[in-house]
Design a protein around this motif. Structure first.
Motif, PDB file in Angstrom:
ATOM      1  N   THR A 176       0.807  -1.220   0.000  1.00 50.40           N
ATOM      2  CA  THR A 176       0.000   0.000   0.000  1.00 50.40           C
ATOM      3  C   THR A 176       0.839   1.269   0.000  1.00 50.40           C
ATOM      4  OG1 THR A 176       0.010  -0.009   2.388  1.00 50.40           O
ATOM      5  CG2 THR A 176      -1.806  -1.149   1.321  1.00 50.40           C
ATOM      6  N   GLY A 177       2.126   1.146   0.315  1.00 50.22           N
ATOM      7  CA  GLY A 177       2.994   2.328   0.337  1.00 50.22           C
ATOM      8  C   GLY A 177       2.895   3.120   1.634  1.00 50.22           C
ATOM      9  N   ALA A 200      -6.426  -4.988  -3.987  1.00 51.24           N
ATOM     10  CA  ALA A 200      -6.914  -3.717  -4.545  1.00 51.24           C
ATOM     11  C   ALA A 200      -7.708  -2.958  -3.491  1.00 51.24           C
ATOM     12  CB  ALA A 200      -7.767  -3.984  -5.776  1.00 51.24           C
ATOM     13  N   LEU A 201      -8.499  -3.698  -2.718  1.00 51.16           N
ATOM     14  CA  LEU A 201      -9.300  -3.073  -1.667  1.00 51.16           C
ATOM     15  C   LEU A 201      -8.381  -2.415  -0.618  1.00 51.16           C
ATOM     16  CD1 LEU A 201     -11.953  -2.588  -0.071  1.00 51.16           C
ATOM     17  CD2 LEU A 201     -11.558  -4.808   1.012  1.00 51.16           C
ATOM     18  N   LEU A 202      -7.338  -3.158  -0.215  1.00 50.23           N
ATOM     19  CA  LEU A 202      -6.419  -2.615   0.798  1.00 50.23           C
ATOM     20  C   LEU A 202      -5.748  -1.351   0.287  1.00 50.23           C
ATOM     21  CD1 LEU A 202      -4.743  -5.909   2.121  1.00 50.23           C
ATOM     22  CD2 LEU A 202      -6.604  -4.593   3.159  1.00 50.23           C
ATOM     23  N   TRP A 216      -8.198   1.513   0.324  1.00 50.36           N
ATOM     24  CA  TRP A 216      -8.419   1.964   1.699  1.00 50.36           C
ATOM     25  C   TRP A 216      -7.252   2.846   2.154  1.00 50.36           C
ATOM     26  CZ3 TRP A 216      -9.265  -1.809   6.444  1.00 50.36           C
ATOM     27  CH2 TRP A 216      -9.608  -1.041   7.565  1.00 50.36           C
ATOM     28  N   ALA A 217      -6.020   2.338   1.946  1.00 54.25           N
ATOM     29  CA  ALA A 217      -4.839   3.080   2.385  1.00 54.25           C
ATOM     30  C   ALA A 217      -4.785   4.453   1.720  1.00 54.25           C
ATOM     31  CB  ALA A 217      -3.579   2.285   2.063  1.00 54.25           C
ATOM     32  N   VAL A 266     -15.022   2.677   1.550  1.00 52.53           N
ATOM     33  CA  VAL A 266     -14.385   1.360   1.625  1.00 52.53           C
ATOM     34  C   VAL A 266     -15.471   0.284   1.779  1.00 52.53           C
ATOM     35  CG1 VAL A 266     -12.770  -0.108   2.908  1.00 52.53           C
ATOM     36  CG2 VAL A 266     -12.271   2.324   2.610  1.00 52.53           C
ATOM     37  N   ARG A 267     -16.436   0.600   2.627  1.00 54.27           N
ATOM     38  CA  ARG A 267     -17.556  -0.342   2.822  1.00 54.27           C
ATOM     39  C   ARG A 267     -18.193  -0.710   1.482  1.00 54.27           C
ATOM     40  NH1 ARG A 267     -19.697   2.913   7.361  1.00 54.27           N
ATOM     41  NH2 ARG A 267     -19.028   1.795   9.216  1.00 54.27           N
TER      42      ARG A 267
END
Ligand code: C2E
Ligand code: CA
Ligand code: CA
Length: 736
Positions: free
Chosen positions: A315-316, A363-365, A368-369, A413-414
């Motif tokens: 995520t960096g 991709a979701l993470l 989010w980040a 995100v949800r």
């Protein structure tokens, strides 16, 4: 088999030995023919080109050797040349291993007193004077001349020619030159042929030949005056008679034109010294640069490594180790900021990964980040702990900010998959820990995170998603404080902020000598809030100045009212370090206030905390000086709380020092604390300043301070801070 080989080897060795014997035996056995009689000739060393050793054979060679060889062979000898070991010819004469010696100017006596005889002259050798630079020479008879010790024979001749000349002897040519340069002698004297060789040395470039040859010396062979000696001389004279001038010239030419001076390491150093130094420097510089490059490279690599370790590759955002460091840093740098630490987790992440695939999960993470990062300021931080677990350090912004976060970040995100046409709703569970004052003193990121995790677990176990506080009371308190900050002006105008007074007493007389003004905030629902809870937040937001201006004005109003009632009191007011800025003239502001309320400057005492001086000493010192010029008393508050208290005493011009007993006695050996306080009191008095001690809670403390000679005190033992109405009612106030 082995035995046979051994015998063969022994046989071969014996045969070789016999062969060597057969070859060398005749040389030993052959009788010398009388016409090849060996003549041992002793010659001095190091007198190139007359005598010097052959670089290859180490045998003596030179003009003298070549001439003598011809002469000796003509006389029927087989000459054998040897360098004499003795220091002088006179010594060598006493050594009968030499048949004959070279060179003699004339017959001399040996060291032990033996007479010598010499041959005819082999060659006339010119002797020349050399000086440092070319200049006029004094008359020869008045000269101080340097010569080589080994030329002592020649020295005698010089003496007989020029009795007034003073001769100094030296062991080596460099010593001679050194003496010449040091002015010990006026000139050096040596054989011209030797000069022609020696003066090629680069470092002798400053030496000049005096043009007129001083004299010529005979060059003869000599030996002791014995029968054998006389016979040798006689035979050699025969040879000398046959020596032609052409031969002499040829020998000289051979040794002077072809024998170039041989450079030694020092000559190279002398000639190319600057270049060598330059090359060495260049080399050193190259090495230094290379080392620097290498260390830069390593540092860069280390930094890259650290960077990698401190960041989450997916995520960096920061990794846990990077987060830990950053949080410690942020809390240390922003002790007045109220922070929250959240632990967040996706409840159904495993299901998402299983049903949609790992790539979708990743991709979701990432989404989010990046979404969270957008909302963070540079005083906040986030990290991915592992998998779908994130930690976030956020400034407390009250319910509003939490709500905004929930809408902007958590909601998107949800709905990440729903927005992309899939059914899966992401369930996010979070636990929030609100940092307490303790956490600022002793930052323990893992501990705080554990507590946030406890709250997250409660959510995970009881709800489908959402968040909970680990310490909701702390959250409420924080909100209250944020509320004060947000509503300071309303609170002031609504009269919710009050000035209370804590009396200051002279313990010896029991009389009230003054009071400290301390603010109190009375909230309709939350009752009293202590200044320590909201002052740091006000300081951080810059609002403290507004509060202080209000307090100062209110104090002046009270002082004016009391004055009108016939009571002239003095009050200490607190000046926050943030009030003192270059764009504000605080001293003038106080002056204007006392003008406005018709007060004396002595009625206002200005408390500035010691630690303020540590941050901006020059400007604070200037401000202090100006305040004192207006006639205000300036007090150093919280003395003993900083690290450089003693230094401050020297630097800052103060009227009164406010010792805080709590700083001086809260830790360590109480006896030592008492000793320190005793010395401090004496020292402050010696520096011409007065003292008031605050935080006095017991009679023992008060007695002790009085015993140490400091009677002015403030503390719960006497009075707690009280509303102005109560303060006015105090009997002492009225009588004081
Ligand atoms: P401070 O200037 O050192 O004020 C003294 C503090 O010690 C006060 O706390 C006072 O109530 C407390 N204190 C007095 N005697 C005793 C004692 O015997 N034992 C103990 N334990 N405490 C005692 P308070 O009023 O809570 O103020 C806290 C700090 O907040 C002050 O420390 C001062 O730095 C700041 N403050 C208060 N009012 C103002 C204000 O109007 N302006 C500014 N800039 N700062 C203020
Ligand atoms: Ca104070
Ligand atoms: Ca104080």
């Amino acid at each position: 088999m082995k035995k046979e080989l051994f015998f063969k080897r022994i046989l071969a060795i014996i045969l070789c030995a016999l062969l060597v014997f057969a070859v060398f035996l005749p040389a030993y056995a052959a009788p010398e023919t009388p016409d090849e009689e060996i003549l041992t000739v002793g010659v001095p060393k190091n007198r190139c080109p007359i005598f010097y050793s052959d670089p290859e054979t180490d045998e003596p060679v030179g003009i003298g050797v070549d001439l003598m060889r011809g002469v000796a062979m003509d006389a029927g000898y087989l000459p054998h040349f040897e360098f004499i070991e003795e220091e002088t010819l006179k010594d060598a004469l006493d050594n009968d291993e030499y048949d004959v010696l070279l060179p003699f100017g004339s017959a001399i006596e040996s060291t032990s007193g033996q007479k010598s005889i010499v041959t005819e002259n082999l060659i006339q050798t010119p002797f020349t004077l050399v000086t440092e630079g070319s200049h006029e020479m004094p008359p020869l008879n008045e000269l101080k001349v340097g010569m080589l010790h080994s030329l002592s024979g020649a020295a005698d001749t010089v003496h007989s020619l020029y009795p007034g000349i003073e001769i100094k002897m030296y062991e080596t040519m460099p010593e001679c030159v050194k003496a010449l340069r040091a002015g010990e002698v006026d000139a050096l004297l040596h054989n011209s042929y030797v000069w022609s060789y020696v003066l090629q040395k680069p470092s002798y470039a400053d030496l000049a030949v005096q043009p007129s040859a001083m004299f010529s010396m005979d060059f003869r062979a000599g030996t002791t005056d014995t029968e054998k000696g006389r016979e040798i001389i006689e035979r050699l004279n025969g040879g000398i008679a046959g020596l032609s001038d052409t031969h002499r010239q040829a020998v000289i030419l051979d040794h002077t034109s072809r024998r170039l001076y041989k450079y030694d390491i020092f000559d190279y150093l002398y000639q190319y010294g600057a270049m060598i130094v330059l090359i060495v420097l260049l080399f050193v510089a190259l090495i230094v640069i290379a080392m620097q490059r290498f260390s830069d490279f390593r540092k860069e690599q280390e930094e890259k490594m650290q960077q990698m370790l401190d960041h989450d590759p997916l995520t960096g955002v920061l990794s846990m180790s990077g987060f830990r460091k950053r949080v410690e840093e942020l809390i240390r740098e922003n002790p007045d900021t109220l922070y929250l630490l959240s632990f967040v987790n996706i409840k159904n992440f495993k299901y998402i990964n299983d049903s949609l695939g790992m790539d979708e999960g990743d991709a979701l993470l990432k989404f989010w980040a990046s979404k969270t990062k957008e909302t963070l300021s540079d005083k906040e931080a986030m990290c991915r702990i592992v998998a779908d677990r994130f930690a976030i350090l956020r400034r407390s912004g009250g319910d509003e900010l939490l709500q905004r976060d929930d809408e902007n970040v958590v909601n998107s995100v949800r709905n990440y998959f729903i927005d992309r046409g899939k059914e899966n709703r992401v369930q996010i569970c979070g636990g929030v820990y609100v940092l307490t004052p303790e956490d600022y003193k002793n930052v323990d990121v893992d501990h705080m995170l554990d507590l946030a995790r406890v709250a997250e677990k409660r959510v995970r176990e009881t709800k489908s998603d959402g968040y909970e506080f680990y310490n909701p009371e702390q959250w409420e308190k924080g909100k209250r404080i944020a509320n004060v900050v947000n509503h300071l002006h309303t609170a002031i105008s609504a009269g919710d902020i009050k000035v209370w007074y804590q009396p200051q007493v002279d313990y010896q007389t029991g009389k009230i000598t003054g009071a400290e003004a301390l603010c109190r905030w009375n909230h309709a629902n939350l009752s009293w809030i202590q200044p320590s809870e909201f002052i740091p937040t006000l300081e951080e937001s810059g609002l403290i100045y507004d509060l202080d201006c209000f307090v100062w004005e209110r104090v002046c109003e009270d002082l004016r009212r009391w004055k009108e009632q016939g009571v002239e009191r003095s009050v200490s007011v607190n000046v926050s370090r943030n009030d003192i800025r270059k764009d504000r003239d605080i001293p003038k502001q106080f002056y204007d206030l006392i003008q406005k309320y018709h007060l004396n400057a002595s009625q206002l005492r200005i408390e500035i905390t010691e630690t303020a001086f540590a941050n901006n000493p020059e400007f604070l010192i200037q401000t202090t000086e100006k305040l004192r010029e207006y006639g205000f008393q300036v007090e150093m508050d919280d003395f003993g709380s900083g690290y450089s208290s003693l230094h401050m005493l020297k630097e800052v011009p103060m009227d009164r020092i406010k010792l805080d007993l709590r700083f001086l006695t809260d830790a360590g050996d109480p006896e030592k604390g008492r000793i320190i306080i005793g010395y401090m009191i004496r020292m402050i008095h010696s520096l011409g300043m007065s003292i008031i001690t605050e935080g006095v809670e017991t009679k023992e403390q008060a007695d002790f301070l009085l015993g140490e000679g400091s009677a002015e005190m403030q503390g719960y033992y006497f009075y707690r801070p009280m509303p102005v109405e109560d303060f006015e009612k105090l009997e002492d106030f009225i009588n004081g």
